[in-house]
Enzyme design. Structure first.
Site, PDB file in Angstrom:
ATOM      1  N   GLY A  92       0.822  -1.190   0.000  1.00 16.44           N
ATOM      2  CA  GLY A  92       0.000   0.000   0.000  1.00 16.44           C
ATOM      3  C   GLY A  92       0.854   1.235   0.000  1.00 16.44           C
ATOM      4  CB  SER A  93       1.636   3.966  -1.012  1.00 12.91           C
ATOM      5  OG  SER A  93       2.604   2.997  -1.323  1.00 12.91           O
TER       6      SER A  93
END
Length: 796
Positions: A231-232
């Protein structure tokens, strides 16, 4: 040829001192050939490269041509991470079992894979002739950097010698010089991580009916990247909401803390042509997340599917032949031999491929090779060297509009969204990546018919009827790559206030301007968002409304940093009050025959600040509870409402059955913590740590699944009696454009080097533990003024 000069200093271990040196007063490193002149002022000749290192070992690489710039990048990376990269070269050469034995594992596409399985895959997946042809036709500026990178890595290896390498690979037979072919393989592996790489086990398990399958024959289809822990967060703010009317970007990728998906900070300068700073990965000589004087950009893992499957109709009586438009095509059998350490004979297996790509099986998902059908995977990122061109052009772009043009013209960005802002105060979101050109109408016409089709649709697994050529990926003349969706058909948005993404689809990039009407292969619309997405949009809204408790109302570097590091646990805000009420009514529970009294745990949770700071008490109780409760059916009191997507779902369902299951989940969490002999009231920073030598460095943040923006996924270690981070917040960078140019602050949470004996193995973890950001020296004056400056000049 030896370096012209080399200096030692706080950032250069003595074993890296390759020649004579001169260190000036106040720790300023000076070039031996030009006393009194700093590296920033020194003139470089053709073929020379200068590596200036500032605080935390960050290399600022300067050269007069692309090959020399790549040379410096390869040399600098080898100084810090030669063992890490050499290990990856072994993996991609299909030689892990040969050097490390059959019992070990490596990491491929972010998952642990047995050595033999990895070797089987990598001995067959690369089409080296096609890759060599592609690099010959690619942007030759990048080709020159690749050539230089390999030479720089090899130069460091030659100058240092195997006996002087860091302990993890000292005198190792598996460390060798590298070639451009190795770098092409490394790039290809990065490109296919969300496609063929993720299906590695399904490739190696495939076997025709009547023959023994591979070791993973019962496997299901791989989990989509955004649900597999990757993710980010990416936020970009424009002139309507920043304090100075210019652009500002938060880059917060959540990537592994180990393996070659570690980030590496670098600054590349080609005077008059290129000046870019940010992070890259092993073997990639450019900058993938970063900034120049005009634009800053980051990436977040997207929801797109970067492949499709084809259901093959097999010729009756011949499972090795499939039919397309009635014409017979062979399934190619590829015999693979894998040498294994300690074994006299290689292990042998046959893998299978078609004109579409490799044959795959995932029986638990209905993908079975039987007498009627087989399944093949076509990869949108196979042979994707366009990514290198895209990032190369990003490095010199002057606006976010130019970035959008680059994305559309290259379709090179493999599997990530792009979030960016520029000095003029424009903010960009774009999900323009390498995606099969499959409209919803195309899928309705061409979807494969099979018992598993309903599940495939639910899981957004796009399986096409391979018996009809008309069902192949549609070709569009606007696309730079055959069969890929043109950028004009993909989501993009430029605004003057903000755009944000935390790995959900494009839909809620900005809640007041939802993006709709795009093909389902790109992402879902009008669906519940993950807790990080909701938390981020709540934080941004509170800041705009002036209700976040921070000074002022506009966005600047300090406010954005504080928002990320607030470490709020949104899941607790949604359900904890109701859970505590239920706990007070029924504190006594039974788990696997053992009685568990929840009173003490609930008392801790009642006092908890609902954050995941180092000093927070109760995080581990809620973390273990949520891991068991989050997917309970009908968990929430108020279900998801597409008209209120940021605030719903919410509340714990008062239904007695749901509450009983929630309390059972809490009791199981408490029981687990008791078996680990961990106090219920132990502060998070004592439990969530990175071990660096004899230090246990506290790691704030927690799993993004509980709604922490500053996501850190960890695993429990009985040996360390702690949760050890494995991936999550890795590189954090805030860039603000000012009248004086870009200003950036950052931290690389695990440091520049993967070698435990390096001073840069844990130095930035200490900064992260203290919630400290450090200013990146970008201008020549800032570099020259850094008290840790050292200078090394090389001639290639």
């Amino acid at each position: 040829m030896s370096p012209t000069a080399s200096q030692t200093g706080p950032n250069v271990p003595l074993r890296h001192n390759l020649g004579r040196y001169l260190v000036g007063m106040a720790g300023m490193a000076l070039l031996a050939l030009a006393p009194g002149i700093s590296g920033a002022q020194a003139t470089l000749a053709a073929g020379e490269v200068e590596i200036r290192r500032t605080a935390h070992g960050v290399p600022h690489i300067r050269a007069m041509d692309r090959e020399s710039l790549g040379f410096g990048a390869g040399y600098a990376y080898a100084q810090d991470n030669i063992c890490l990269m050499a290990d990856q070269i072994v993996t991609l050469s299909g030689e892990r079992a040969k050097h490390f034995g059959a019992e070990g594992q490596t990491t491929v596409a972010f998952r642990p894979i047995p050595n033999v399985e990895a070797d089987l895959f990598f001995r067959t997946i690369f089409d080296m002739d096609a890759l060599r042809t592609a690099i010959a036709g690619a942007d030759q500026r990048y080709a020159a950097m690749l050539t230089g990178y390999a030479a720089g890595y090899n130069r460091y290896l030659s100058d240092t010698g195997l006996a002087a390498l860091p302990a993890p690979c000292r005198d190792a037979a598996w460390v060798r010089p590298i070639t451009v072919d190795d770098l092409l393989r490394l790039n290809e592996e990065k490109m296919i991580q969300a496609s063929a790489g993720a299906w590695l086990s399904a490739v190696t398990a495939a076997a025709p009916p009547g023959q023994p399958p591979g070791p993973a024959a019962a496997l299901a289809a791989p989990t989509a990247a955004q649900y597999a822990g990757l993710g980010s967060n990416g936020w970009a703010f424009g002139k309507a909401v920043t304090d100075n009317g210019r652009g500002l970007v938060l880059a917060n990728p959540h990537f592994p803390w180990a393996t070659t998906n570690r980030f590496y900070q670098v600054h590349l300068t080609l005077p008059g042509e290129l000046d870019v700073m940010g992070v890259t990965m092993a073997g990639l000589p450019g900058v993938s997340i970063g900034f120049n004087k005009d634009v800053a950009w980051t990436h977040t893992v997207s929801t797109d599917r970067h492949f499709s499957l084809f259901q093959l109709d097999l010729k009756p009586g011949d499972p090795m032949t499939y039919l397309v438009d009635g014409q017979a095509h062979p399934i190619e059998a590829v015999e693979v031999e894998v040498p294994v350490k300690g074994e006299t004979e290689p292990r042998r297996r046959t893998l299978y491929r078609t004109a579409f790509g490799p044959v795959v099986v995932a029986p638990a998902t209905g993908l079975v090779w039987d007498a009627q059908h087989a399944y093949a995977l076509r990869d949108a990122n196979r042979g994707n060297l366009r990514a290198s061109e895209a990032w190369l052009r990003f490095s010199t772009a002057g606006s976010v509009s130019e970035l959008q043009t680059i994305l559309t013209e290259t379709l090179g960005i493999p599997w990530v969204n792009t979030i960016a802002a520029d000095a003029e105060g424009q903010a960009l979101y774009a999900d323009i990546t390498a995606v099969p050109n499959l409209s919803d109408a195309h899928m309705q016409t061409c979807a494969a018919v099979a018992p598993g089709a309903a599940r495939w649709t639910r899981d957004r697994l796009f399986v096409l009827d391979g018996s009809r050529s008309a069902c192949d990926w549609a070709k569009d003349p606007a696309s730079p790559a055959k069969g890929l969706m043109p950028g004009s058909a993909m989501p993009a948005l430029i605004r003057e206030d903000y755009v944000a993404n935390s790995n959900d689809s494009y839909w809620l990039t900005h809640p007041q301007q939802p993006l709709v009407g795009f093909a389902r292969i790109i992402g879902e619309e009008n669906t519940a968002q993950n807790l990080r997405t909701r938390s981020g949009l709540m934080e941004i809204s509170a800041r705009l409304e002036g209700t976040d408790g921070l000074p002022g109302r506009g966005f600047d570097m300090a406010s954005v940093e504080a928002m990320l590091y607030r470490n709020k646990v949104l899941a607790a805000d949604l359900v904890l009050d109701d859970l505590l009420n239920a706990c007070a009514e029924t504190p006594q529970q039974v788990v696997e025959g053992a009685e568990v009294n929840l009173a003490a745990a609930c008392a801790v949770l009642a006092r908890w600040d609902r954050r995941s700071d180092a000093e927070s008490v109760g995080v581990h109780i809620f973390l273990e509870f949520w891991g068991k409760a989050a997917r309970l059916p009908d968990l929430y009191r108020t279900p998801f409402d597409p008209k209120a997507p940021v605030t719903t779902p919410t509340g714990l369902n008062p239904d007695p059955e749901v509450r009983a299951k929630a309390l059972a989940a809490l009791a199981a969490a408490v029981r687990l913590i008791e078996t680990r002999s961990v106090p219920l009231d132990q502060p998070w920073g004592q439990l969530h740590v990175r071990v660096v030598g004899d230090e246990r460095l506290p790691v704030h943040g927690a799993d993004g699944d509980i709604g922490v923006l500053n996501a850190q996924r960890s695993v429990w270690s009985d040996e360390a009696k702690a949760y050890l981070p494995v991936h999550g917040t890795s590189y954090v960078q805030v860039v603000a454009f000012t009248d004086e140019g870009p200003k950036a602050r950052a931290v690389l949470t695990y440091g520049q080097s993967a070698h435990p004996d390096s001073p840069h193995y844990g130095d930035q973890t200490r900064l992260y533990a203290a919630k400290t950001w450090w200013p990146l020296p970008f201008t020549e004056a800032e570099i020259a003024a850094d008290p840790a400056l050292t200078v090394l000049r090389l001639t290639r």
